[in-house]
Scaffold this motif. Sequence first.
Motif, PDB file in Angstrom:
ATOM      1  N   ALA A 165     -12.874  19.202 -10.603  1.00 46.09           N
ATOM      2  CA  ALA A 165     -11.697  18.832  -9.812  1.00 46.09           C
ATOM      3  C   ALA A 165     -11.128  20.034  -9.066  1.00 46.09           C
ATOM      4  O   ALA A 165     -10.666  19.907  -7.925  1.00 46.09           O
ATOM      5  N   ILE A 166     -11.148  21.198  -9.695  1.00 44.40           N
ATOM      6  CA  ILE A 166     -10.629  22.405  -9.042  1.00 44.40           C
ATOM      7  C   ILE A 166     -11.493  22.769  -7.842  1.00 44.40           C
ATOM      8  O   ILE A 166     -10.980  23.072  -6.752  1.00 44.40           O
ATOM      9  N   ALA A 167     -12.820  22.751  -8.011  1.00 39.68           N
ATOM     10  CA  ALA A 167     -13.718  23.060  -6.893  1.00 39.68           C
ATOM     11  C   ALA A 167     -13.535  22.063  -5.753  1.00 39.68           C
ATOM     12  O   ALA A 167     -13.549  22.439  -4.574  1.00 39.68           O
ATOM     13  N   ASP A 168     -13.338  20.797  -6.107  1.00 44.45           N
ATOM     14  CA  ASP A 168     -13.138  19.786  -5.062  1.00 44.45           C
ATOM     15  C   ASP A 168     -11.843  20.041  -4.297  1.00 44.45           C
ATOM     16  O   ASP A 168     -11.809  19.911  -3.064  1.00 44.45           O
ATOM     17  N   TYR A 169     -10.776  20.385  -5.002  1.00 44.22           N
ATOM     18  CA  TYR A 169      -9.516  20.665  -4.316  1.00 44.22           C
ATOM     19  C   TYR A 169      -9.637  21.913  -3.451  1.00 44.22           C
ATOM     20  O   TYR A 169      -9.180  21.936  -2.305  1.00 44.22           O
ATOM     21  N   TYR A 170     -10.238  22.943  -3.985  1.00 44.51           N
ATOM     22  CA  TYR A 170     -10.325  24.197  -3.249  1.00 44.51           C
ATOM     23  C   TYR A 170     -11.179  24.088  -1.986  1.00 44.51           C
ATOM     24  O   TYR A 170     -10.799  24.584  -0.939  1.00 44.51           O
ATOM     25  N   HIS A 171     -12.353  23.453  -2.090  1.00 41.88           N
ATOM     26  CA  HIS A 171     -13.249  23.487  -0.931  1.00 41.88           C
ATOM     27  C   HIS A 171     -14.300  22.381  -0.893  1.00 41.88           C
ATOM     28  O   HIS A 171     -14.685  21.929   0.180  1.00 41.88           O
ATOM     29  N   ARG A 172     -14.777  21.913  -2.056  1.00 42.77           N
ATOM     30  CA  ARG A 172     -15.998  21.113  -2.066  1.00 42.77           C
ATOM     31  C   ARG A 172     -15.826  19.717  -1.498  1.00 42.77           C
ATOM     32  O   ARG A 172     -16.693  19.222  -0.753  1.00 42.77           O
ATOM     33  N   ALA A 173     -14.723  19.042  -1.831  1.00 45.44           N
ATOM     34  CA  ALA A 173     -14.544  17.662  -1.376  1.00 45.44           C
ATOM     35  C   ALA A 173     -14.516  17.577   0.146  1.00 45.44           C
ATOM     36  O   ALA A 173     -15.073  16.643   0.734  1.00 45.44           O
ATOM     37  N   THR A 174     -13.860  18.521   0.787  1.00 48.44           N
ATOM     38  CA  THR A 174     -13.827  18.526   2.254  1.00 48.44           C
ATOM     39  C   THR A 174     -15.238  18.575   2.818  1.00 48.44           C
ATOM     40  O   THR A 174     -15.590  17.818   3.735  1.00 48.44           O
ATOM     41  N   HIS A 175     -16.060  19.469   2.264  1.00 44.07           N
ATOM     42  CA  HIS A 175     -17.430  19.640   2.750  1.00 44.07           C
ATOM     43  C   HIS A 175     -18.265  18.382   2.497  1.00 44.07           C
ATOM     44  O   HIS A 175     -18.964  17.893   3.407  1.00 44.07           O
ATOM     45  N   VAL A 176     -18.180  17.822   1.300  1.00 44.12           N
ATOM     46  CA  VAL A 176     -19.001  16.662   0.965  1.00 44.12           C
ATOM     47  C   VAL A 176     -18.576  15.437   1.769  1.00 44.12           C
ATOM     48  O   VAL A 176     -19.429  14.686   2.279  1.00 44.12           O
ATOM     49  N   VAL A 177     -17.274  15.210   1.918  1.00 47.94           N
ATOM     50  CA  VAL A 177     -16.821  14.061   2.697  1.00 47.94           C
ATOM     51  C   VAL A 177     -17.169  14.253   4.177  1.00 47.94           C
ATOM     52  O   VAL A 177     -17.498  13.286   4.879  1.00 47.94           O
ATOM     53  N   THR A 178     -17.135  15.480   4.660  1.00 45.20           N
ATOM     54  CA  THR A 178     -17.581  15.753   6.028  1.00 45.20           C
ATOM     55  C   THR A 178     -19.043  15.357   6.203  1.00 45.20           C
ATOM     56  O   THR A 178     -19.418  14.675   7.173  1.00 45.20           O
ATOM     57  N   GLN A 179     -19.883  15.770   5.264  1.00 41.68           N
ATOM     58  CA  GLN A 179     -21.295  15.399   5.327  1.00 41.68           C
ATOM     59  C   GLN A 179     -21.482  13.887   5.244  1.00 41.68           C
ATOM     60  O   GLN A 179     -22.320  13.306   5.946  1.00 41.68           O
ATOM     61  N   THR A 180     -20.696  13.245   4.389  1.00 46.09           N
ATOM     62  CA  THR A 180     -20.783  11.796   4.234  1.00 46.09           C
ATOM     63  C   THR A 180     -20.401  11.078   5.517  1.00 46.09           C
ATOM     64  O   THR A 180     -21.072  10.127   5.941  1.00 46.09           O
ATOM     65  N   ALA A 181     -19.313  11.526   6.148  1.00 47.27           N
ATOM     66  CA  ALA A 181     -18.860  10.888   7.392  1.00 47.27           C
ATOM     67  C   ALA A 181     -19.892  11.055   8.500  1.00 47.27           C
ATOM     68  O   ALA A 181     -20.155  10.117   9.279  1.00 47.27           O
ATOM     69  N   LYS A 182     -20.495  12.226   8.576  1.00 43.02           N
ATOM     70  CA  LYS A 182     -21.522  12.440   9.597  1.00 43.02           C
ATOM     71  C   LYS A 182     -22.738  11.552   9.334  1.00 43.02           C
ATOM     72  O   LYS A 182     -23.324  10.982  10.270  1.00 43.02           O
ATOM     73  N   ALA A 183     -23.112  11.429   8.071  1.00 44.16           N
ATOM     74  CA  ALA A 183     -24.248  10.579   7.722  1.00 44.16           C
ATOM     75  C   ALA A 183     -23.946   9.113   8.016  1.00 44.16           C
ATOM     76  O   ALA A 183     -24.815   8.360   8.496  1.00 44.16           O
ATOM     77  N   MET A 184     -22.716   8.685   7.747  1.00 49.37           N
ATOM     78  CA  MET A 184     -22.342   7.301   8.023  1.00 49.37           C
ATOM     79  C   MET A 184     -22.333   7.035   9.520  1.00 49.37           C
ATOM     80  O   MET A 184     -22.766   5.956   9.982  1.00 49.37           O
ATOM     81  N   ALA A 185     -21.856   8.009  10.304  1.00 49.50           N
ATOM     82  CA  ALA A 185     -21.874   7.849  11.757  1.00 49.50           C
ATOM     83  C   ALA A 185     -23.309   7.743  12.266  1.00 49.50           C
ATOM     84  O   ALA A 185     -23.626   6.907  13.135  1.00 49.50           O
ATOM     85  N   THR A 186     -24.192   8.566  11.718  1.00 51.38           N
ATOM     86  CA  THR A 186     -25.595   8.521  12.125  1.00 51.38           C
ATOM     87  C   THR A 186     -26.212   7.169  11.815  1.00 51.38           C
ATOM     88  O   THR A 186     -26.946   6.588  12.629  1.00 51.38           O
ATOM     89  N   ALA A 187     -25.888   6.636  10.625  1.00 55.58           N
ATOM     90  CA  ALA A 187     -26.416   5.333  10.245  1.00 55.58           C
ATOM     91  C   ALA A 187     -25.848   4.215  11.111  1.00 55.58           C
ATOM     92  O   ALA A 187     -26.547   3.264  11.468  1.00 55.58           O
ATOM     93  N   ALA A 188     -24.572   4.324  11.469  1.00 57.47           N
ATOM     94  CA  ALA A 188     -23.913   3.260  12.220  1.00 57.47           C
ATOM     95  C   ALA A 188     -24.294   3.249  13.696  1.00 57.47           C
ATOM     96  O   ALA A 188     -24.446   2.175  14.293  1.00 57.47           O
ATOM     97  N   TYR A 189     -24.479   4.444  14.280  1.00 55.22           N
ATOM     98  CA  TYR A 189     -24.658   4.529  15.732  1.00 55.22           C
ATOM     99  C   TYR A 189     -26.045   5.012  16.153  1.00 55.22           C
ATOM    100  O   TYR A 189     -26.366   4.993  17.342  1.00 55.22           O
TER     101      TYR A 189
END
Length: 575
Positions: A165-189
């Motif tokens: 949870a600490i790593a996610d708050y500090y930096h990791r969640a932003t990076h992973v959700v960014t990757q997820t959003a880009k992957a979802m955009a690629t799949a959708a469009y």
Amino acid sequence: MLQSSRVGMAQPISKRPDMTNRKTLLLFVLAAPFLGAGPAAALECDVDTAAAFDLPGVTVTAAVPAEDGAAACLVSGTVITQGGDAPDGAARFEIRLPEAWNGRFAMLGNGGLAGRVRASANHADIAYANATGYVTAMTDLGHEAESSVDARFALLPDGTPDDAAIADYYHRATHVVTQTAKAMATAAYGHAPQRSYLTGCSTGGRMAQVAATRYPDDFDGVISGTPFMDISSMLKIQHFQINQLLSPDAQILPEKLPAIQAAVMQACDGIDGTVDGLVQMPAACSFAPETMICPGADDAACISAAQAKALRAYFTALHTDDGQLVFPGYAPVLFDDGFSNFQGGKEPAADVTAAEPWGNDGFAPAPIEWSFSDHIIQYLVKHDPSFNVRDLGISPDGTVPRPVVEEFIARTAAGNGSDLAATQAFLDAGKKMILYHGWGDHALSPFRTTRFVDDLARREGGMQALSAKARLFMVPDMGHCRGGTGPDAFNTLAALEAWVEQGIAPDALAAEKLDDSGAVTRSMPLCPYPARAEYSGTGDVTQAANWSCTANTALLQMGSVGISAGLLTGGEPTQ
């Protein structure tokens, strides 16, 4: 550090309908054509369709039409977070997929200690992204909480640190959700985003700077608004709190603020050459709280000697006990808006000697910055919910033992975004950074942001060299991220987009102040620091047409406020 409204809710944006649909939005839409629209008409907005993208580690929980902006589908869910030398965790997200995609992606930063999927980004940026067809994403930063000042997520039930949870708050969640959003955009469009940006304020500003320094390939440019760039800013907050809790008559309560505000404006308003109700040069101000001490009986027009001492501490930098700057003092701006909420408190502390002076485990009715710093120190630094922050050894005169600072940084450095060398590397790779900060911010000192840019410019060989890569816009009399009496509605995302994609650097940002009905009550340009807006000498001071950006060496002059705030202290802060 407070969180703003979630993007999927129309009401907060619709209250300010003209914020981005004025000249600024039109100019940027015409100047920055779409990079390429996706085949959105074929995208069905339902859970089954979104789940069929079959992205690794992703669970889709909802998909509903957006209620604001251009037609879009809001996809909610969770994603497993991995990496970063921490155990696996999970982060919630909301990803907006527009029917007509412009080929761009924007991550929207969170606020405070997060815990909910909400955005702290500039409202104008959110509205612009929604109106022009961005894919956007938000996250809870890897944990759930009802309050944005609740750090209890940092400890497991057995009292040991929750490293995931600490790593996610500090930096990791932003990076992973960014990757997820880009992957979802690629799949959708059918193709990945052609340009990616992050815009955030407060913790969202920290997210922007951490992304730039830790994951530089994630974004082409970032917007760091009012950045919570150093978690050790909590030590400076406690320096002030220690002083206002030295005695029952030291706390600076709401009934004293009108007189303090009047005295500040008398001393500081005209330093920039124009008496217009805005303070543009607080560092050059020499406001002295001691002149307000009651000569006789206490009343609302004066302050006690103990309150004067506390107010002086508010403007004073915190140093290590061997003289190194830890964090600058605050600016004497906007005491009639925000100070009670963030710092002074709206009611007296029940017991100024208690570990929790306002009770309630550090939550309300304590002021926000007491709660925020108290919880961060207890849960993220000391790993002890019962730790008394008075035991850190911060002195009322503004020093803290070096070992205390070193421990604090060791426990929180992974969440800091103030690494100058790493920031340089991001900028040297051709990326861009826009920063902004309100001079009336009582949550995070605006002087920390100017000091960061000053230090970065020194490394770059001067402000002119830095301005080709990064620019800071200071906002007169704006509070924390927004609010205050100054012009707080301005579009930084469109400016960053034009800079990255067309090479058009923002020489100014058009800023407005809107009333509750959306009518403009004031406008002026925001100028790249250290320039400032200068009044022409004729016409209405509330109209932008009568102001222009001029080179400004006067801003670098120091009055007692700037000197006390530590702006002349040599060396870089201990971050």
